[in-house]
Design an enzyme around this catalytic site. Structure first.
Site, PDB file in Angstrom:
ATOM      1  N   PRO A   1      -1.563   5.483  -2.843  1.00 20.50           N
ATOM      2  CA  PRO A   1      -2.867   5.109  -2.291  1.00 20.50           C
ATOM      3  C   PRO A   1      -2.882   4.938  -0.770  1.00 20.50           C
ATOM      4  O   PRO A   1      -3.885   4.484  -0.214  1.00 20.50           O
ATOM      5  CB  PRO A   1      -3.133   3.766  -2.979  1.00 20.50           C
ATOM      6  CG  PRO A   1      -1.765   3.159  -3.134  1.00 20.50           C
ATOM      7  CD  PRO A   1      -0.841   4.331  -3.394  1.00 20.50           C
ATOM      8  N   GLU A   2      -1.807   5.338  -0.087  1.00 13.85           N
ATOM      9  CA  GLU A   2      -1.715   5.088   1.353  1.00 13.85           C
ATOM     10  C   GLU A   2      -2.862   5.705   2.140  1.00 13.85           C
ATOM     11  O   GLU A   2      -3.257   5.185   3.184  1.00 13.85           O
ATOM     12  CB  GLU A   2      -0.375   5.607   1.887  1.00 13.85           C
ATOM     13  CG  GLU A   2       0.827   4.758   1.532  1.00 13.85           C
ATOM     14  CD  GLU A   2       1.450   5.125   0.192  1.00 13.85           C
ATOM     15  OE1 GLU A   2       2.551   4.642  -0.104  1.00 13.85           O
ATOM     16  OE2 GLU A   2       0.818   5.914  -0.558  1.00 13.85           O
ATOM     17  N   VAL A   3      -3.398   6.842   1.659  1.00 17.46           N
ATOM     18  CA  VAL A   3      -4.472   7.516   2.381  1.00 17.46           C
ATOM     19  C   VAL A   3      -5.679   6.605   2.571  1.00 17.46           C
ATOM     20  O   VAL A   3      -6.454   6.765   3.526  1.00 17.46           O
ATOM     21  CB  VAL A   3      -4.884   8.822   1.645  1.00 17.46           C
ATOM     22  CG1 VAL A   3      -5.536   8.516   0.304  1.00 17.46           C
ATOM     23  CG2 VAL A   3      -5.801   9.672   2.516  1.00 17.46           C
TER      24      VAL A   3
END
Length: 260
Positions: free
Chosen positions: A136-138
């Site tokens: 989920p870093e984006v």
């Protein structure tokens, strides 16, 4: 036996199997203390002759929600804080992967970001039906975990995960062959323990050399990797455990291994 009391972990050792619960509520996010605790635990398991297999899971409903963003913010405010945090994270993944005792990831819930990196560093993965893997870093202005995720996913699926933050469910992970089993949550530890007990019943010397070999040949060419494997096979054959295994087979009895 080593003292396995940690601030962010709960550890139980039974019949040569060490079970480790990530215990950093509410979602087992990765902060500095957890990085230090889990790295040290893995190093201690590697040197403890009473440990033959490790099960890694999480307390609560989440395996690991990834980076503790509050802790990360505090790191950024300190000179050298971010490089130190990045180094600790890298070394945690390597400590799991390089542990000479097999590590089973029992995914009790979502494993996100750094949590996916932890899972991908393990030897065997099983999942509860509520589990998922995601990057989920984006959505929080970060990037990371893609290299470790390459050990689990193909090109297109991984790029989609990286670029969209999509969560891959346990059922889909099983379909893709990423996890060995997808089971109801109340059966997860039973499934993990069954595999761990099988491993713990094998020759500790053989298992140790097998893990070492599998790690070493992962990035080698076919020729170099198989040559290395052949050389290690010769080493395994010389151990006392290997000789005992051959005697037990001929005498039609269960082997008694000493780990030498």
């Amino acid at each position: 036996m080593s003292d396995y009391r940690f601030e962010t972990l709960r550890v139980e050792l039974q019949n040569h199997v060490a079970t480790v619960w990530l215990a950093h509520p509410p979602v087992n996010a990765v902060n500095t203390q957890l990085l230090q605790d889990l790295t040290l635990a893995m190093d201690r398991f590697g040197e403890d002759p009473d440990v033959r297999c490790v099960i890694l899971t999480g307390e609560g409903r989440v395996f690991c929600a990834g980076a503790d963003l509050k802790n990360r913010g505090q790191m950024l405010d300190q000179p050298g804080g971010l490089p130190q945090h990045s180094r600790r994270t890298r070394e945690l993944f390597h400590a799991i992967r390089e542990c000479p005792k097999p590590v089973i990831a029992a995914l009790n819930g979502p494993a996100l970001g750094a949590g996916l990196g932890i899972a991908a560093s393990c030897d065997i993965l099983i999942a509860a039906e509520s589990a998922c893997l995601a990057l989920p870093e984006v959505d929080v202005g970060l990037l990371g975990g893609v290299k470790h995720a390459q050990r689990l996913f193909g090109h297109s699926r991984l790029r989609r995960m990286m670029l969209t933050g999509m969560r891959v469910t346990a059922a889909e992970l099983y379909r893709l062959g990423v996890v060995e089993a997808c089971v109801p949550g109340d059966k997860l530890m039973e499934e993990a323990r069954g595999i761990a007990d099988q491993i713990a019943g094998k020759s500790p010397a053989s298992v140790r050399l097998m893990i070492q070999t599998a790690n070493a040949i992962e990035d080698m060419s076919l020729r170099d990797g198989y040559r290395y494997e052949q050389d290690m096979t010769a080493q395994v054959a010389k151990t006392n455990d290997a000789q005992e295994a051959r005697r037990a087979f001929l005498e039609k009895r269960a082997p008694v291994f000493t780990g030498t």
